[in-house]
Design a protein around this motif. Structure first.
Motif, short mmCIF file in Angstrom:
data_model
loop_
_atom_site.label_atom_id
_atom_site.label_comp_id
_atom_site.label_asym_id
_atom_site.label_seq_id
_atom_site.Cartn_x
_atom_site.Cartn_y
_atom_site.Cartn_z
N LEU A 1 -19.20 20.47 -66.99
CA LEU A 1 -18.79 20.55 -65.32
C LEU A 1 -19.58 19.59 -64.77
N ASN A 2 -19.68 18.80 -63.92
CA ASN A 2 -20.53 17.45 -63.17
C ASN A 2 -20.15 18.55 -61.62
N TYR A 3 -21.16 18.04 -61.04
CA TYR A 3 -21.85 18.52 -59.38
C TYR A 3 -22.26 17.05 -58.75
N ASP A 4 -21.77 16.97 -58.40
CA ASP A 4 -22.50 15.16 -57.05
C ASP A 4 -23.20 16.01 -55.87
N LEU A 5 -24.68 16.01 -55.96
CA LEU A 5 -25.38 17.11 -54.52
C LEU A 5 -25.34 16.34 -53.69
#
Length: 738
Positions: A235-239
């Protein structure tokens, strides 16, 4: 403006399907050469005659002149065979086939990649199909499947799902490939005609007890089924939109599962004894000596699984000419297997960090660290800190560097880092003392109870290995300096590296301890070793319109040295392992041959500690290293190299034209030694087994006086240290070595 999922899926891309396949022929680069039957019989008689001189007994040849002639002319192929076991047993080559199909495509929201492959490798033995259902020839068949799916769930949130499976079956002879090769190398050419009318034949009163056909067929075969499943969810989340540009987080979990099962099929095949009819010499009986058994089956299995998890924070940002990245990563893994010591899962835990900086594509810097924990050490010793730093300078990007087509790119770099090791064999929980257990089954390790005439016997209970709570990580400090350069408009690229590795706190068991201790001592951090060397890699690429061609050469040299180890002090320093290469060979130094009785009877000749000093012409001379007048174990010195090559090199080239390509690879190793022993050096081992063709260059008085090439001592059916263990001297590093 954002678009809905419906708008995205209306613009689906076309799937792309690709196929690749290859077919290869595999062949042994070199096979040993053995004597034919006539030469074998002739030289066997010669060895008998040599031995009779030593023992003072009357020489009685094993083979008559008529026997030798029949071996030579082939008129009696069953009772006087001339079997070439390598030609009789091995095909000229084996085959390897591979097919691969890939399917890829997707949309802005979903991308996929699906792959399937088939691999098949056949064995190299002949005539191994026992019946319609059973073939003992080795075979390796494998199916691979992989799927990758990338989902862009929102603008900032994405996930990747990877799944892979490998299903394989391996068929091997029941005795193993090594068992078959051993039988082929042991069997002499006149021991058996091999198969006669599909019957395994031995010769009455024949010389030799090894028959490769009996080894191959009567040991059956085994089928190993192996299944691997690998799955990963990331899972990847761009902040960037929430906190700051270039910042993201990710987490992943992986699950790997392995299962293995084995079925071994075996039966006994009868063999037949060939015997000539006493009344009709032209008639030969094949007399069965055993009966064929039915097939029997045995089974076995194994399995394991591993769970891995990580969570990381990534940062990647460019500010004008400045570019920086950062990573902080936590990871842990747990491995489950019934074969693990104590049946306890194996666990690791760690923290990883990385920071990089680049300015104007000229100045490069990187710092890495690992903070890793292991189960093998006590609390307070379990975690180790392992940093690494590297610097680079791209000189060709500097303003003062002249722009030209000769040197297009030039970079120098250097690095220093530390890595750790917590393993010593298969031992675990090294800090804990082991429990008490039964002693080895020998007479001195038993108690007797009851009547002396009929006692009840029980094994002693003894204390096992003591724990060491002070153990900690073994560390290796690695240093590297390198240069990368591109020449002639980037047609030629080259890399040169010099490296050094110093390993300390090496985990090892003691080799020295007083017998009065009476205990199995634990491992300690006391070893120290160094490895250094250099390597280079050259690549050339060019093209003439649509014709592209390339070549590559690589070369590496590495030498290690034991700085300190727990070693008993030898009488002579030249016999110490400390200061040598790891696994250094030791042996006597060859100094020619004794060519006359005058040399053997000379008063200044060193005495031999083997075979009662009974030498004769054709035996090997050795150097009396310690000059005590005796050739013995104290004269053994470092010789040759080690089983691990110090030099590895390779050369490859190829070309491509409008979708068609070919390539050729040559690979080699040097500064490596192999220790020959047993049948590899001693002809007629046990007085019945094979002999290599190299013994034709043995010492005889006639060959010596004729000035012929001599590379082997006199022949003997009872070889010993005086005539067979030898090396050639040449100075190296102040030592005499091979």
């Amino acid at each position: 403006p954002s678009r809905g999922l419906g708008d995205v899926y209306k613009r689906q891309g076309r799937p792309r399907l690709s196929y690749s396949g290859n077919f290869a022929l595999q062949q042994s680069t070199q096979l040993p050469s053995y004597l034919n039957s006539a030469d074998y019989a002739t030289l066997y008689n010669e060895a008998l005659e040599n031995d009779s001189r030593v023992s003072g007994s009357t020489y009685q040849p094993k083979f008559t002149d008529k026997d030798i002639e029949l071996y030579r002319n082939g008129f009696d192929p069953i009772l006087h065979p001339n079997t070439n076991w390598i030609d009789d047993f091995l095909r000229k080559f084996s085959t390897r086939t591979q097919h691969n199909i890939n399917l890829s495509g997707g949309t802005e929201r979903v991308k996929y990649f699906i792959s399937g492959s088939y691999f098949d490798q056949t064995g190299i033995y002949k005539h191994t199909k026992i019946d319609s259902d059973h073939d003992v020839n080795p075979r390796n068949t494998r199916y691979n499947f992989r799927t990758n799916f990338d989902f862009q769930i929102t603008r900032d949130f994405s996930t990747t799902v990877q799944m892979a499976a490998q299903i394989g079956r391996v068929i091997t002879p029941g005795s193993g490939n090594s068992g078959i090769w051993q039988a082929i190398s042991f069997a002499n050419p006149l021991s058996s005609p091999g198969l006669v009318d599909n019957k395994i034949v031995r010769i009455q009163d024949g010389l030799g007890s090894v028959n490769p056909w009996q080894t191959l067929l009567s040991n059956g075969y085994q089928k190993d089924n192996r299944n691997n499943i690998n799955t990963t969810l990331r899972l990847n989340y761009d902040l960037s939109s929430l906190l700051t540009k270039g910042l993201s987080v990710h987490g992943s979990i992986a699950y790997d599962s392995y299962y293995y099962s084995r079925k071994k099929y075996s039966k006994t095949f009868p063999y037949y004894l060939a015997r000539r009819d006493a009344e009709d010499p032209d008639y030969i009986y094949l007399i069965p000596q055993s009966e064929e058994s039915i097939w029997s089956v045995s089974t076995g299995w194994d399995k394991n699984r591993k769970v891995y998890m990580e969570f990381g924070i990534d940062y990647n940002r460019t500010f004008g000419l400045h570019k920086t990245t950062a990573l902080i990563l936590y990871n842990q893994s747990k491995y489950y297997s019934p074969s693990l010591q104590y049946y306890v899962p194996n666990a690791y835990q760690g923290l990883v960090g990385r920071l990089t900086y680049e300015y104007a594509s000229r100045y490069l810097a990187e710092f890495n660290m690992g903070y890793n924990g292991t189960e093998n050490f006590a609390k307070g010793k379990r975690f180790g800190f392992f940093p690494a730093v590297s610097l680079g300078w791209v000189i060709s990007e500097e303003k003062f560097f002249p722009k030209n087509n000769i040197v297009k790119y030039l970079k120098v770099r250097g690095s220093y880092g530390e890595v750790g090791n917590d393993q010593i064999g298969g031992d675990r929980f090294l800090y804990l003392p082991s429990s008490y257990g039964a002693a080895s089954d020998s007479g001195v390790n038993k108690y007797n109870f009851g009547l002396a005439s009929n006692p009840y016997t029980s094994l002693m209970i003894v204390e096992n290995k003591i724990g060491n709570p002070d153990l900690t990580w073994e560390k290796a400090k690695k240093m590297n300096v390198g240069v990368d350069i591109n020449l002639f408009n980037n047609c030629l690229t080259a890399s040169f590296d010099i490296f050094k590795e110093k390993r300390n706190n090496i985990l090892a068991n003691r080799s020295t301890s007083p017998m009065i201790i009476g205990a199995n001592l634990p491992a300690y951090n006391f070893g120290e070793m160094e490895n250094r060397g250099w390597e280079m890699d050259l690549n050339f690429r060019h093209h003439i319109q649509d014709f592209h061609y390339w070549a590559r050469f690589n070369y590496s040299f590495a030498r290690n040295e034991i700085i300190y180890m727990d070693e008993v002090q030898k009488r002579y320093d030249y016999q110490m392992t400390t200061g040598r290469r790891k696994n250094q060979f030791f042996g006597l130094i060859f100094d020619g041959y004794y060519n006359s009785w005058e040399e053997i009877n000379a008063l200044d000749r060193p005495k031999s500690s083997w075979s009662g000093n009974q030498l004769q012409p054709g035996d090997v001379k050795y150097v009396d290293v310690n000059r005590d007048g005796v050739i013995d174990d104290y004269d053994m010195v470092p010789i040759g190299y080690t089983p691990v090559p110090e030099i590895i090199y390779g050369f490859s080239f190829g070309a491509q034209y409008k979708g068609f390509d070919f390539s050729i690879l040559f690979h080699g190793a040097d500064n490596v030694s192999i220790k020959y022993f047993g049948r590899s050096m001693w002809p007629f081992a046990k007085g019945e087994e094979s002999a290599k063709s190299l013994i034709k260059e043995r010492w005889t008085q006639e060959r010596y006086e004729a000035g012929e090439k001599i590379t082997f001592p006199r022949l003997s059916l009872n070889p010993n240290g005086d005539c067979l263990l030898y090396t050639s001297p040449s100075p190296r590093d102040g030592l005499l070595s091979r």
